[in-house]
Design a protein around this motif. Structure first.
Motif, PDB file in Angstrom:
ATOM      1  N   GLY A 299     -20.033   0.881  29.220  1.00  0.00           N
ATOM      2  CA  GLY A 299     -21.215   0.063  28.953  1.00  0.00           C
ATOM      3  C   GLY A 299     -21.648   0.064  27.505  1.00  0.00           C
ATOM      4  N   VAL A 300     -20.747   0.471  26.600  1.00  0.00           N
ATOM      5  CA  VAL A 300     -21.052   0.485  25.160  1.00  0.00           C
ATOM      6  C   VAL A 300     -20.457  -0.774  24.534  1.00  0.00           C
ATOM      7  N   VAL A 301     -21.300  -1.592  23.905  1.00  0.00           N
ATOM      8  CA  VAL A 301     -20.825  -2.831  23.276  1.00  0.00           C
ATOM      9  C   VAL A 301     -20.192  -2.492  21.928  1.00  0.00           C
ATOM     10  N   PRO A 302     -18.890  -2.767  21.759  1.00  0.00           N
ATOM     11  CA  PRO A 302     -18.212  -2.413  20.499  1.00  0.00           C
ATOM     12  C   PRO A 302     -18.790  -3.190  19.318  1.00  0.00           C
ATOM     13  N   ALA A 303     -18.980  -2.507  18.192  1.00  0.00           N
ATOM     14  CA  ALA A 303     -19.567  -3.161  17.025  1.00  0.00           C
ATOM     15  C   ALA A 303     -18.709  -2.998  15.773  1.00  0.00           C
ATOM     16  N   ASN A 304     -18.237  -1.783  15.521  1.00  0.00           N
ATOM     17  CA  ASN A 304     -17.538  -1.520  14.261  1.00  0.00           C
ATOM     18  C   ASN A 304     -16.302  -0.665  14.498  1.00  0.00           C
ATOM     19  N   ILE A 305     -15.266  -0.930  13.735  1.00  0.00           N
ATOM     20  CA  ILE A 305     -14.108  -0.032  13.803  1.00  0.00           C
ATOM     21  C   ILE A 305     -13.632   0.351  12.410  1.00  0.00           C
ATOM     22  N   THR A 306     -13.098   1.573  12.337  1.00  0.00           N
ATOM     23  CA  THR A 306     -12.354   1.999  11.152  1.00  0.00           C
ATOM     24  C   THR A 306     -10.909   2.215  11.597  1.00  0.00           C
ATOM     25  N   ASN A 307      -9.980   2.085  10.660  1.00  0.00           N
ATOM     26  CA  ASN A 307      -8.583   2.311  11.020  1.00  0.00           C
ATOM     27  C   ASN A 307      -7.884   3.165   9.982  1.00  0.00           C
ATOM     28  N   ILE A 308      -6.916   3.940  10.433  1.00  0.00           N
ATOM     29  CA  ILE A 308      -6.091   4.745   9.522  1.00  0.00           C
ATOM     30  C   ILE A 308      -4.640   4.357   9.727  1.00  0.00           C
ATOM     31  N   LEU A 309      -4.016   3.935   8.633  1.00  0.00           N
ATOM     32  CA  LEU A 309      -2.617   3.532   8.658  1.00  0.00           C
ATOM     33  C   LEU A 309      -1.812   4.572   7.879  1.00  0.00           C
ATOM     34  N   ASP A 310      -0.991   5.332   8.598  1.00  0.00           N
ATOM     35  CA  ASP A 310      -0.094   6.301   7.956  1.00  0.00           C
ATOM     36  C   ASP A 310       1.248   5.613   7.728  1.00  0.00           C
ATOM     37  N   VAL A 311       1.740   5.622   6.499  1.00  0.00           N
ATOM     38  CA  VAL A 311       3.032   4.979   6.209  1.00  0.00           C
ATOM     39  C   VAL A 311       3.949   5.955   5.483  1.00  0.00           C
ATOM     40  N   ASP A 312       5.261   5.670   5.528  1.00  0.00           N
ATOM     41  CA  ASP A 312       6.180   6.454   4.687  1.00  0.00           C
ATOM     42  C   ASP A 312       6.093   5.927   3.256  1.00  0.00           C
ATOM     43  N   VAL A 313       6.446   4.667   3.073  1.00  0.00           N
ATOM     44  CA  VAL A 313       6.257   4.008   1.774  1.00  0.00           C
ATOM     45  C   VAL A 313       5.584   2.670   2.040  1.00  0.00           C
ATOM     46  N   LEU A 314       4.901   2.137   1.049  1.00  0.00           N
ATOM     47  CA  LEU A 314       4.123   0.922   1.263  1.00  0.00           C
ATOM     48  C   LEU A 314       4.966  -0.338   1.137  1.00  0.00           C
ATOM     49  N   ASP A 315       4.756  -1.278   2.045  1.00  0.00           N
ATOM     50  CA  ASP A 315       5.295  -2.625   1.916  1.00  0.00           C
ATOM     51  C   ASP A 315       4.104  -3.572   2.017  1.00  0.00           C
ATOM     52  N   HIS A 316       3.763  -4.179   0.875  1.00  0.00           N
ATOM     53  CA  HIS A 316       2.536  -4.977   0.786  1.00  0.00           C
ATOM     54  C   HIS A 316       2.490  -6.066   1.855  1.00  0.00           C
TER      55      HIS A 316
ATOM     56  N   GLU B 119      -0.181  -6.368   4.853  1.00  0.00           N
ATOM     57  CA  GLU B 119      -1.029  -7.558   4.959  1.00  0.00           C
ATOM     58  C   GLU B 119      -0.936  -8.185   6.345  1.00  0.00           C
ATOM     59  N   SER B 120       0.260  -8.205   6.909  1.00  0.00           N
ATOM     60  CA  SER B 120       0.420  -8.758   8.253  1.00  0.00           C
ATOM     61  C   SER B 120      -0.394  -7.939   9.270  1.00  0.00           C
ATOM     62  N   LEU B 121      -0.357  -6.608   9.137  1.00  0.00           N
ATOM     63  CA  LEU B 121      -1.158  -5.755  10.029  1.00  0.00           C
ATOM     64  C   LEU B 121      -2.648  -6.018   9.849  1.00  0.00           C
ATOM     65  N   MET B 122      -3.096  -6.093   8.593  1.00  0.00           N
ATOM     66  CA  MET B 122      -4.539  -6.214   8.320  1.00  0.00           C
ATOM     67  C   MET B 122      -5.069  -7.600   8.678  1.00  0.00           C
ATOM     68  N   LYS B 123      -4.241  -8.620   8.501  1.00  0.00           N
ATOM     69  CA  LYS B 123      -4.643  -9.968   8.899  1.00  0.00           C
ATOM     70  C   LYS B 123      -4.771 -10.021  10.421  1.00  0.00           C
TER      71      LYS B 123
ATOM     72  N   ASP C 187       0.155   1.795  -8.162  1.00  0.00           N
ATOM     73  CA  ASP C 187      -0.214   0.375  -8.215  1.00  0.00           C
ATOM     74  C   ASP C 187      -0.198  -0.234  -6.818  1.00  0.00           C
ATOM     75  N   SER C 188       0.887   0.040  -6.094  1.00  0.00           N
ATOM     76  CA  SER C 188       1.025  -0.512  -4.759  1.00  0.00           C
ATOM     77  C   SER C 188      -0.076   0.024  -3.844  1.00  0.00           C
ATOM     78  N   GLY C 189      -0.401   1.303  -3.980  1.00  0.00           N
ATOM     79  CA  GLY C 189      -1.484   1.892  -3.186  1.00  0.00           C
ATOM     80  C   GLY C 189      -2.804   1.190  -3.447  1.00  0.00           C
ATOM     81  N   HIS C 190      -3.123   0.991  -4.719  1.00  0.00           N
ATOM     82  CA  HIS C 190      -4.383   0.320  -5.057  1.00  0.00           C
ATOM     83  C   HIS C 190      -4.402  -1.117  -4.566  1.00  0.00           C
ATOM     84  N   SER C 191      -3.295  -1.827  -4.746  1.00  0.00           N
ATOM     85  CA  SER C 191      -3.304  -3.243  -4.362  1.00  0.00           C
ATOM     86  C   SER C 191      -3.343  -3.385  -2.835  1.00  0.00           C
ATOM     87  N   CYS C 192      -2.687  -2.481  -2.100  1.00  0.00           N
ATOM     88  CA  CYS C 192      -2.766  -2.528  -0.631  1.00  0.00           C
ATOM     89  C   CYS C 192      -4.180  -2.203  -0.149  1.00  0.00           C
TER      90      CYS C 192
END
Lengths: 363, 363
Positions: free
Chosen positions: A96-113, A117-121, B11-16
């Protein structure tokens, strides 16, 4: 040690969760009499609810687990945001709790912009669908601590949601459930984010390492079928709760399936249920079950088998609940009733049409 | 691509992060006019603050990053709970939000009951220290998606904290900072949870694969030194804020060190600071810097260099702030002042006693 054949040690999982919860519970005293006090310990809770003055705030955390691998295999990261929000928003609304806000944590090995972006969009789109805002995020580059399938960016993704109990209302627990209440099933779209370890094991056994590229049907690969995004129920359930319809309890169907998640809200009053009209499992779910020679009894604990959310309500509420579901565009039907005999009885809609009886919750 | 020599692409960390935040920000509209509306966008915020009726709730998420490897190396998991709570509770209090509740997500490859218990007992102890309650948790068995050092259970650990702005008070932003304000430094105990990728790279270069077993001093191994648990500042800062002492801004020293984290709260008013009396870096921190031939200028951005939290306050508040810190058992001292010239000037306490000038925030 009870392995579920996918290599996950269920006994150890349950005993670790229980132990972690017992340490957590001891810490509740730290807010006793202060803002953030645990407001009530709900029977069969899907989240915790805290009191800040007159405001009741619910909070829960979860992740998409190994469903991340399906995005790595298919190269499609655009819909996982729906899975992530579904896990936490639907746990909140189940109490019975109406969701309002979320935070997320994305753990990656190396970044692929582009992948981030696809995940965040996708997360943004799912946030719009579920009427929540994303009010926090952390991207952690953890190098070799994170691994996965193939050579693209590997990642694990989790979230925490908070929400509120509307003024003048109470949290939903199972304490009002009674014999004769109806159980209403909401249809799922696919596996949501549970049971992937087993599904992957079965499919790689059947089709080999690149099982995701095999066709399930003419136009749909197995990868695409398993990636099917979760339907988020919270917008519809919010509307039902806003309509002053009496609801006795809500079960979000996650790990443990229909029997364990309905069982967890009924067991405190030693009630049971007979479910003879659940939805049919999705074709690809039933096929996975067949390929793995999984019994119907086990399949209903491993996977949602076509039903993602259950509402328990007085019989005279069901018409209104079904009407709102239809207006919101969700598929729902009365699937059974609450009984005075403990245990969840399911008329299987999977391979057999056996009557399955679950008397001991796996939780 | 700017690598920080530890292999992490800054750089990639900041831009992501920037890109993820821009998607998140678009979702704020979903709560506009409803409970959970973003209450104010604070200059240089460490958390987000939402409005539920009259109640202001802050929320933030973070993890201990690759510090988990130090527990794997030393076999001591008992203190990481302090690191985990420090990351989130001190981000909340930096904006005047009193931490109340945390949830945690533990991702593991396979479960080890004893290790999970050590983590959870430590979390409980840290919760007691910081007066929060642990009101949610999830343990996810992710198999080969999680990796780490050695053969014991590998894991990644993150948390979300929520808290409240006490009735009648406002969140802390830097909007009240002005030329002539003093900057007060709170001493740290060690690396907290930042800069471990670089520290590990330097130490393995100097001592080889088993660097953690080498002695730093007669009785302390390098592993033990790096594991030093974080001091959680929120209980002391809460007392300061409760005492009606005027505070202009607070900076939690995390990634980016003193220059970036103080810079982020001063830049919106185009102010700067001269810090000539920061704490000395810890011996093991200075030694790590020497072993890696890291310049002082770079070291102050990589690591906290002895200072874990900064308070900016009117000069006549400093006596009371230092008195409360002392009563609470924290070591604090006036370390400099706010200037009208932008940029953070630091008189190095590391290898040289050079004057370091930081004009561009890395954030």
């Amino acid at each position: 040690m009870t392995l579920n054949n996918s290599g996950i040690d269920l006994d150890s999982g349950h005993s670790c969760s229980k132990m972690a919860f017992s340490w957590a519970k001891k810490s509740f005293k730290n807010r006793s009499g202060f803002p953030g006090e645990v407001a009530l310990e709900i029977d069969g809770a899907f989240c915790n609810i805290m009191k800040f003055g007159e405001t009741l705030i619910g909070m829960t955390s979860d992740g998409i687990g190994t469903k991340a691998e399906i995005a790595e295999r298919t190269g499609d990261h655009s819909t996982l945001g729906y899975d992530l929000i579904a896990m936490v928003a639907d746990d909140l609304i189940a109490n019975g709790v109406v969701p309002a806000n979320i935070t997320n944590i994305l753990d990656v090995d190396v970044l692929d912009h582009a992948i981030v972006e696809s995940l965040m969009k996708g997360l943004y789109e799912a946030a719009n669908f579920s009427k929540v805002s994303v009010t926090g995020g952390e991207i952690a580059e953890l190098g070799a601590r994170i691994s996965g399938w193939g050579s693209s960016m590997h990642f694990n993704w989790c979230a925490t949601a908070i929400g509120y109990v509307p003024k003048g209302r109470k949290p939903i627990s199972a304490s009002n459930a009674k014999e004769g209440d109806v159980v209403i099933a909401f249809k799922s779209r696919g596996f949501r984010s549970n049971g992937f370890s087993m599904a992957r094991k079965i499919l790689s056994g059947a089709f080999g390492e690149n099982w995701h590229s095999e066709n399930f049907s003419k136009n749909v690969t197995w990868g695409k079928a398993l990636l099917t995004p979760s339907l988020i129920y919270s917008p519809c359930i919010t509307k039902i709760l806003e309509s002053d319809i009496r609801v006795s309890g809500i079960a979000h169907i996650t790990g443990g399936g229909v029997p364990d998640n309905l069982g967890r809200i009924l067991k405190y009053k030693a009630l049971g249920a007979e479910l003879d009209n659940l939805f049919e499992p999705h074709d690809f779910m039933k096929k996975t079950q067949e390929l793995g020679n999984v019994s119907d009894e086990k399949a209903y604990r491993l996977w949602n088998m076509g039903t993602g959310m259950l509402i328990v309500a007085p019989a005279d509420s069901s018409g209104e609940i079904l009407k709102i579901a239809e207006i919101c565009g969700y598929i729902a039907q009365v699937c059974g009733r609450v009984t005075s005999v403990p245990g969840v009885r399911i008329k299987s809609k999977a391979i057999s049409s056996d009557d399955l009886l679950y008397t001991r919750s796996g939780k």
